[in-house]
Scaffold this active site. Sequence first.
Site, PDB file in Angstrom:
ATOM      1  N   GLU B  58       0.818  -1.218   0.000  1.00 21.47           N
ATOM      2  CA  GLU B  58       0.000   0.000   0.000  1.00 21.47           C
ATOM      3  C   GLU B  58       0.849   1.265   0.000  1.00 21.47           C
ATOM      4  O   GLU B  58       0.498   2.261  -0.645  1.00 21.47           O
ATOM      5  CB  GLU B  58      -0.966   0.004   1.194  1.00 21.47           C
ATOM      6  CG  GLU B  58      -2.123  -0.976   1.063  1.00 21.47           C
ATOM      7  CD  GLU B  58      -1.761  -2.398   1.452  1.00 21.47           C
ATOM      8  OE1 GLU B  58      -0.594  -2.634   1.857  1.00 21.47           O
ATOM      9  OE2 GLU B  58      -2.641  -3.280   1.345  1.00 21.47           O
ATOM     10  N   GLN B  80      -7.837  -2.239  -1.142  1.00 21.72           N
ATOM     11  CA  GLN B  80      -8.794  -3.342  -1.105  1.00 21.72           C
ATOM     12  C   GLN B  80      -9.812  -3.139   0.024  1.00 21.72           C
ATOM     13  O   GLN B  80     -10.994  -3.379  -0.145  1.00 21.72           O
ATOM     14  CB  GLN B  80      -8.048  -4.650  -0.941  1.00 21.72           C
ATOM     15  CG  GLN B  80      -8.850  -5.835  -1.390  1.00 21.72           C
ATOM     16  CD  GLN B  80      -7.960  -6.975  -1.810  1.00 21.72           C
ATOM     17  OE1 GLN B  80      -7.285  -7.570  -0.970  1.00 21.72           O
ATOM     18  NE2 GLN B  80      -7.908  -7.277  -3.085  1.00 21.72           N
ATOM     19  N   PHE B  81      -9.319  -2.693   1.155  1.00 19.74           N
ATOM     20  CA  PHE B  81     -10.174  -2.286   2.267  1.00 19.74           C
ATOM     21  C   PHE B  81      -9.600  -0.978   2.813  1.00 19.74           C
ATOM     22  O   PHE B  81      -8.376  -0.815   2.862  1.00 19.74           O
ATOM     23  CB  PHE B  81     -10.173  -3.340   3.386  1.00 19.74           C
ATOM     24  CG  PHE B  81     -10.970  -4.575   3.035  1.00 19.74           C
ATOM     25  CD1 PHE B  81     -12.306  -4.694   3.411  1.00 19.74           C
ATOM     26  CD2 PHE B  81     -10.388  -5.610   2.309  1.00 19.74           C
ATOM     27  CE1 PHE B  81     -13.040  -5.824   3.067  1.00 19.74           C
ATOM     28  CE2 PHE B  81     -11.122  -6.734   1.969  1.00 19.74           C
ATOM     29  CZ  PHE B  81     -12.446  -6.849   2.349  1.00 19.74           C
ATOM     30  N   ALA B  82     -10.486  -0.088   3.239  1.00 21.07           N
ATOM     31  CA  ALA B  82     -10.022   1.188   3.793  1.00 21.07           C
ATOM     32  C   ALA B  82      -8.996   0.957   4.891  1.00 21.07           C
ATOM     33  O   ALA B  82      -8.017   1.707   5.013  1.00 21.07           O
ATOM     34  CB  ALA B  82     -11.216   1.973   4.351  1.00 21.07           C
ATOM     35  N   ASP B  83      -9.225  -0.104   5.674  1.00 25.72           N
ATOM     36  CA  ASP B  83      -8.340  -0.421   6.799  1.00 25.72           C
ATOM     37  C   ASP B  83      -6.874  -0.523   6.361  1.00 25.72           C
ATOM     38  O   ASP B  83      -5.961  -0.179   7.099  1.00 25.72           O
ATOM     39  CB  ASP B  83      -8.747  -1.756   7.420  1.00 25.72           C
ATOM     40  CG  ASP B  83     -10.250  -1.873   7.621  1.00 25.72           C
ATOM     41  OD1 ASP B  83     -10.668  -2.024   8.757  1.00 25.72           O
ATOM     42  OD2 ASP B  83     -10.991  -1.799   6.616  1.00 25.72           O
ATOM     43  N   PHE B  84      -6.661  -1.053   5.133  1.00 28.60           N
ATOM     44  CA  PHE B  84      -5.284  -1.294   4.681  1.00 28.60           C
ATOM     45  C   PHE B  84      -4.569   0.004   4.321  1.00 28.60           C
ATOM     46  O   PHE B  84      -3.348   0.028   4.161  1.00 28.60           O
ATOM     47  CB  PHE B  84      -5.262  -2.246   3.473  1.00 28.60           C
ATOM     48  CG  PHE B  84      -5.910  -3.584   3.728  1.00 28.60           C
ATOM     49  CD1 PHE B  84      -6.183  -4.011   5.023  1.00 28.60           C
ATOM     50  CD2 PHE B  84      -6.249  -4.420   2.681  1.00 28.60           C
ATOM     51  CE1 PHE B  84      -6.793  -5.245   5.262  1.00 28.60           C
ATOM     52  CE2 PHE B  84      -6.851  -5.648   2.902  1.00 28.60           C
ATOM     53  CZ  PHE B  84      -7.133  -6.062   4.201  1.00 28.60           C
ATOM     54  N   HIS B 125     -11.456  -5.157   8.523  1.00 28.41           N
ATOM     55  CA  HIS B 125     -12.112  -5.019   7.218  1.00 28.41           C
ATOM     56  C   HIS B 125     -13.368  -4.167   7.343  1.00 28.41           C
ATOM     57  O   HIS B 125     -14.295  -4.315   6.582  1.00 28.41           O
ATOM     58  CB  HIS B 125     -12.486  -6.399   6.659  1.00 28.41           C
ATOM     59  CG  HIS B 125     -11.321  -7.263   6.325  1.00 28.41           C
ATOM     60  ND1 HIS B 125     -10.557  -7.878   7.271  1.00 28.41           N
ATOM     61  CD2 HIS B 125     -10.777  -7.603   5.129  1.00 28.41           C
ATOM     62  CE1 HIS B 125      -9.595  -8.580   6.683  1.00 28.41           C
ATOM     63  NE2 HIS B 125      -9.702  -8.422   5.382  1.00 28.41           N
TER      64      HIS B 125
END
Lengths: 316, 321
Positions: B58, B80-84, B125
């Site tokens: 990222e 892929q996910f905001a968390d990442f 996620h």
Amino acid sequence: MLRARILENKLSSLYKAGKIVGGVYLGRGQEAVSATLGASLIQGKDCFAPLIRDQAGRTAFGEPMIDCTRTYLGSVEGPMKGRDGNIHRGRPEMGMPAMISHLGAQVPLIAGMLFAKRLKGCLDGCVGATTVGDGATSTGAFHEGMNTAAVENLPMVVVVANNQFAYSTPNHRQFACADLVERAKGYGFGGHSVDGTDLLACAEVIGGAVRKAREGEGPQMVVAHLLRLSGHGEHDDGSYVPDSAKGGHYGRDCIEVAMRQLAEGGYATVDELMSWQEEAAEEVQKAVAQAQQEPVPDPYRENWTALSTRFPIPAP
Amino acid sequence: MSVTYIDAIREAQETLLREDPRVFLYGQDISNFGGAFKATKGLSDAFPNRVFDSPISEDAMIGLAVGAAIEGMRPIVEMQFADFSSIAFNQIVNQAATHFYRTGMPIPITVRLPSGGTPGSGPFHSQSMEGIYAQYPGLVVVTPATVSDAYHMLIDSVKLDDPVIYCEHKFLYRWLKSKAINGEHLPIGRARIARPGKHASVVTYSAMVHEAVRAADRLQADGWEIEVVDLRSVKPLDLDTVLASVARTGRLLAIGEAFPWGGVTAEVVAKVTEEGFHLLDAPPQRLNARDTPVPYHPKLWAAHRPTPESICDALRKLLSF
């Protein structure tokens, strides 16, 4: 090399005289590495993300000396307009992005510039280069950027100036492999080692790595072995560097080595070397004098918006 | 025939790729696979060499986008996910966000953050990062709540010269449908009245707009008319529309799905208190997720974020002050 060294000596005295706020970060001992990289690149075609000790590379790549003095002295005429200082300057529109303090961050940035050149159809014959210190090789950004550049097979050259200390932390507390160049294979980079205190060796190895990348041989990593000949910044006396290192082979001054090599190899006479020094000193004086008389930012006239976009409602 | 929220995101990317050769898509699994949520399905076939799978990197993904933007491109990066995006935090807030102020060169990148919770997706996620990114100068942060906004705000985001954090809500992806993408739309920076009312204003954004409208529908049976303001973009924040709503109702409840400490709802309450104290008939209130990591079990998750029930409770308390 000479122009960078003389400029930096002047910056050091300005700092000690209290004329520069913040920090002053010098490339003493690293000029041969930096200058050969900058000189191997083509301004207007290649891109180069210089790092903390790359004044010599900046100069060789074509950065006007006044950019440096204006940024250190906070002139509004400088490329950063007093909004950022010291070595954090750049001219991204001429292929020289402005560094941020976070180590390793420029590696993926240069990959992106090359990636975009390929998308635009103008990558062929271009090289993107950046330098990092031994400390930055421990960061995630460095690893991610190296891996990404290799996956994309970009013509990127990453020069690691292993100056043996990341601020005060010695190599053995920074990495556990015998030599950082071993990592090149793991990333899928061509790997090269060079004595960073030896100008002719740097010209051959760093110049050779740039040529390989330019000719389509994929990304290249050069590890240059040397010793930083000053503290991390001018606020730091570097007292943690042991005398054994200072007295060792890499403790020698690359500029003295270079002058000897130039004279002995018939590249320049002693008189020529002297006159280059004088010209450089004059150029430095002029750049400092000009930056010193220019206006500094005015908080009342500053455009305090961080966006270029104007919105239908004013941002509060 | 109906269009889902994720269809709109895909359509917007297709439009952008077709109309602007500077646009390219970069992200994990977004090429042949079409993305973890299929937001880029088929686009690599339609636009070969414009849609690229990235390594799981990222930090490098955003660094690459910034470098490409310096070279004149307009990349759209899918996290892929905001968390990442926490891995890319440095490149977003230090590299991209500071660039225009430092150098005078804007960085037109759009970072798509699949945000918010869905049942069973757990602590890594489900996060909502809009408040964190809105804190940083130099970033535009948008939070579309409708199918049409999902489309138009993505188009508008890519056309902006500055870096945009585009927070798309995963719960809305296939749940939210519309007959067609509406041609008319507000610009980024303008809020919208999602439901008019006169007794209290709910100021919210993204998926919570729909939860707030449900709560307002329930309270209507008791004779309360609740106005729901959809912020659309949390930065810039359309304080004018919010204050006009509070002027009509005299009461404010700010709702967000993000964690409760600080963030968008705190900002809304602070700004309304500062500029519209005289408009308020009751202390302004806020409702957020609970102050724990987002839980896995659907029963815990449903009680973690604001629900129509908890919104109704908060509104009744506000109305009875």
